[in-house]
Every structure is written in structure tokens, then in C-alpha cells.
Design an enzyme around this catalytic site. Structure first.
Site, short mmCIF file in Angstrom:
data_model
loop_
_atom_site.label_atom_id
_atom_site.label_comp_id
_atom_site.label_asym_id
_atom_site.label_seq_id
_atom_site.Cartn_x
_atom_site.Cartn_y
_atom_site.Cartn_z
N GLU A 13 44.44 54.10 42.12
CA GLU A 13 43.05 54.48 41.87
C GLU A 13 42.36 55.03 43.12
O GLU A 13 41.29 55.62 43.02
CB GLU A 13 42.29 53.27 41.33
N GLY A 79 40.03 50.49 29.65
CA GLY A 79 40.37 50.64 28.25
C GLY A 79 39.14 51.02 27.44
O GLY A 79 38.05 50.49 27.66
N MET A 169 39.00 44.82 34.41
CA MET A 169 39.20 43.49 34.98
C MET A 169 38.39 43.24 36.25
O MET A 169 38.54 42.19 36.87
CB MET A 169 40.69 43.26 35.23
N GLU A 170 37.53 44.21 36.65
CA GLU A 170 36.84 44.07 37.93
C GLU A 170 35.34 44.39 37.92
O GLU A 170 34.59 43.86 38.74
CB GLU A 170 37.49 44.96 39.00
N ASP A 193 43.52 54.17 28.19
CA ASP A 193 44.11 53.65 26.96
C ASP A 193 42.98 53.17 26.06
O ASP A 193 41.82 53.12 26.47
CB ASP A 193 45.07 52.50 27.26
#
Length: 225
Positions: A13, A79, A169-170, A193
Site C-alpha cells: 500500500e 472491502g 482493519m485499520e 474486493d
């Protein structure tokens, strides 16, 4: 000259950002490598925090304590959680929160806040860049949790409970740390996704494409903030 911090969870990233900026001074602090460079008239610090909320929160706090940024941009992939959002679209956070924690514990105890608002100016800057690049973007809620979402049933529950545009997740941890330190922030995520039963296959296929797209957007943002 402004000091702008960029935080990503995975090396991929940040790879394109580091390649374009080049010539960074690297400082290792509390287990994190902070890459510092002057780019287009601003001082840019970027760091790979690692995956999940604890890593993201720790890295953000170390970044703030040692580099005193004017703002923080959380970047990377995510996502998709809204039917209008497609793979390789951009989601710009209006607010972030955890999807795997009862918000009662944040709202009724310190920090007495469970939903962390992004900075309006940074949101508008991200939207402006997406328009300039001809990239489809959405502003909306991003939720974060301690799992990669690749299950239709779990996705449906998150959608019902939180109505987010993206899941990662962050972002919630970065927003939480910035809220406590009164630092303007935004999370800019490219959809890799659809967080469903095909999520793992989609992620593997589109992760590098998505990471490159969002890197270009974030770098352009640093030029006009």
C-alpha cells in the site's frame, strides 16, 4: 511547508508512494520505520503500520508524538460494503468506527466517543483529486475489525448494523488516535474486493491495482492540501 503523514497497513500500500517520492530518510521508532521526504513543497512522512487496529493505533500515536503532523491520511485497500461501490472505486471516509466492538464501551467510557469524524477539508480534497483523475469515488462510513471479511453472512450482518461503504482493519484505529490528539485525518481506500464469499480471490487479483490507484490519489492530495 506542511507536515503530512501517510499510514498504510501493508508494504504494497506504500510501495508506489515510496517509489515516486524517493530519497527518504528512515527513522526506526518503537518498531516502526518512518520514511521522511520533501515532496512538492511539503514534508511527507509515511509508515507501514501492519495489519489490524492495535498496530494502526500504535503507529499513529508514535507518528504524532515524533513528527507532529498537520494531518494524517490513512491509505490502502478495503472491502466494498455498498452495492453501488465496485472494485477499484474509491471510498473516502466521512467517519470511522469499529464493527466488532459494542460502541457502548467507547461512548460511555473514555474517550466518550465511538464514531470518529473525518476532516471535511481532507474529504473534499480527496474528492477533488478523484474527479481530476476521472476515478469513481464515494464518501461514506468505513468500519474496521479484526478479521478479513470474506463471508456473505458476516458481510450482511455488518451492513445491517452499520450501513458502511467499506470495511477494513485499520481506519477506525487511526481515526480514534487522531480524535484523541485533535489531528485532522481522512481514510482513503480503494476497493479490492466485495467482502463476500469471493473476497479472497478478488483481493489477490486486484490488490496491487487498487494499491497503485489509491497511492496516486494520496500523493496528489499532498500537493493541494
Amino acid at each position: 511547508m506542511k507536515t503530512i503523514s501517510i499510514i498504510g497497513a501493508m508494504p504494497s500500500e506504500l510501495a508506489d508512494i515510496r517509489k515516486i517520492i524517493g530519497g527518504a530518510e528512515i527513522k526506526s521508532i518503537s518498531g516502526f520505520d518512518f520514511h521522511s521526504s520533501t515532496y512538492k513543497g511539503n514534508y511527507i512522512i509515511n509508515a507501514c503500520c501492519g495489519i489490524a487496529k492495535v498496530n494502526a493505533a500504535l503507529c499513529t500515536q508514535v507518528m504524532i508524538d515524533n513528527f507532529h503532523p498537520d494531518c494524517i491520511i490513512n491509505t490502502g485497500v478495503a472491502g466494498g460494503m455498498n452495492s453501488n461501490v465496485k472494485v477499484c472505486d474509491i471510498v473516502i471516509s466521512t467517519e470511522v468506527l469499529p464493527h466488532d466492538l459494542d460502541l457502548h464501551f467507547l461512548n460511555d467510557y473514555p474517550p466518550y466517543c465511538g464514531i470518529f469524524k473525518a476532516d471535511e477539508k481532507l474529504i473534499e480534497t480527496a474528492e477533488k483529486v478523484c474527479t481530476e483523475f476521472g476515478i469513481n469515488s464515494f464518501r461514506g462510513r468505513i468500519v474496521s475489525g479484526e478479521a478479513f471479511i470474506s463471508d456473505n453472512e458476516i458481510k450482511s450482518a455488518i451492513q445491517t448494523n452499520f450501513t458502511p461503504y467499506a470495511v477494513d482493519m485499520e481506519s477506525a484505529a487511526v481515526g480514534h488516535a487522531c480524535y484523541l490528539n485533535k489531528i485532522p485525518y481522512v481514510s482513503v481506500r480503494c476497493i479490492s474486493d466485495n467482502a463476500d464469499d469471493d473476497g479472497a480471490i478478488s483481493f489477490d487479483e486486484f490488490e496491487k491495482i487498487a494499491a497503485k490507484r489509491v497511492a496516486e490519489i494520496v500523493l496528489r492530495m499532498t500537493e493541494i492540501i
